[in-house]
Design a protein around this motif. Structure first.
Motif, PDB file in Angstrom:
ATOM      1  N   VAL A   4      -5.764  -0.595 -10.149  1.00  0.00           N
ATOM      2  CA  VAL A   4      -4.244  -0.360 -10.639  1.00  0.00           C
ATOM      3  C   VAL A   4      -3.686  -2.000 -10.655  1.00  0.00           C
ATOM      4  N   PHE A   6      -1.735  -5.267 -12.096  1.00  0.00           N
ATOM      5  CA  PHE A   6      -0.043  -5.748 -12.219  1.00  0.00           C
ATOM      6  C   PHE A   6       0.058  -6.614 -13.012  1.00  0.00           C
ATOM      7  N   LYS A  30      -3.716   2.510  -0.086  1.00  0.00           N
ATOM      8  CA  LYS A  30      -2.576   2.181  -1.941  1.00  0.00           C
ATOM      9  C   LYS A  30      -2.916   3.047  -2.535  1.00  0.00           C
ATOM     10  N   ALA A  31      -4.100   3.454  -3.169  1.00  0.00           N
ATOM     11  CA  ALA A  31      -4.112   4.652  -4.154  1.00  0.00           C
ATOM     12  C   ALA A  31      -3.615   6.358  -3.619  1.00  0.00           C
ATOM     13  N   HIS A  33      -0.894   6.561  -2.338  1.00  0.00           N
ATOM     14  CA  HIS A  33       0.588   5.930  -1.935  1.00  0.00           C
ATOM     15  C   HIS A  33       1.234   5.646  -3.554  1.00  0.00           C
ATOM     16  N   TYR A  34       0.293   5.328  -4.603  1.00  0.00           N
ATOM     17  CA  TYR A  34       1.378   5.197  -6.073  1.00  0.00           C
ATOM     18  C   TYR A  34       1.091   5.687  -6.404  1.00  0.00           C
ATOM     19  N   ALA A  35       0.321   7.385  -6.625  1.00  0.00           N
ATOM     20  CA  ALA A  35       0.268   8.570  -6.697  1.00  0.00           C
ATOM     21  C   ALA A  35       1.327   8.838  -6.774  1.00  0.00           C
ATOM     22  N   VAL A  37       3.892   8.633  -5.540  1.00  0.00           N
ATOM     23  CA  VAL A  37       5.285   7.618  -6.148  1.00  0.00           C
ATOM     24  C   VAL A  37       5.647   8.372  -7.760  1.00  0.00           C
ATOM     25  N   ARG A  38       4.196   7.754  -8.708  1.00  0.00           N
ATOM     26  CA  ARG A  38       4.025   8.364  -9.513  1.00  0.00           C
ATOM     27  C   ARG A  38       4.466   9.971  -9.899  1.00  0.00           C
ATOM     28  N   ALA A  45       5.017  10.080   0.115  1.00  0.00           N
ATOM     29  CA  ALA A  45       4.991   8.101   0.081  1.00  0.00           C
ATOM     30  C   ALA A  45       5.268   7.906   1.105  1.00  0.00           C
TER      31      ALA A  45
END
Length: 61
Positions: A4, A6, A30-31, A33-35, A37-38, A45
């Motif tokens: 990721v 930024f 984190k990975a 979580h990002y997935a 959310v995406r 999330a």
């Protein structure tokens, strides 16, 4: 795991760098979580946010 990136408004010299290697547990959470959310999966999330809090307390304090 995905990388990721930024976009920081700060010059590269002023961005803080961790003195130690990144924690694999943090990176995995984190990975996920990002997935979530995406993908728009709010429940997942929220669960990953809770998991990160628990991980930070257990592993880094």
């Amino acid at each position: 795991m995905t990388n990721v990136q930024f976009n920081s408004p700060l010059p590269e010299e002023s961005v803080a760098v961790s003195p130690s290697a990144p924690c694999a547990g943090c990176a995995e959470i984190k990975a996920k979580h990002y997935a979530s959310v995406r993908d728009g999966n709010r429940k997942k999330a929220e669960a990953t946010a809770v998991a990160m809090g628990r991980h930070l307390r257990a592993a880094h304090s």
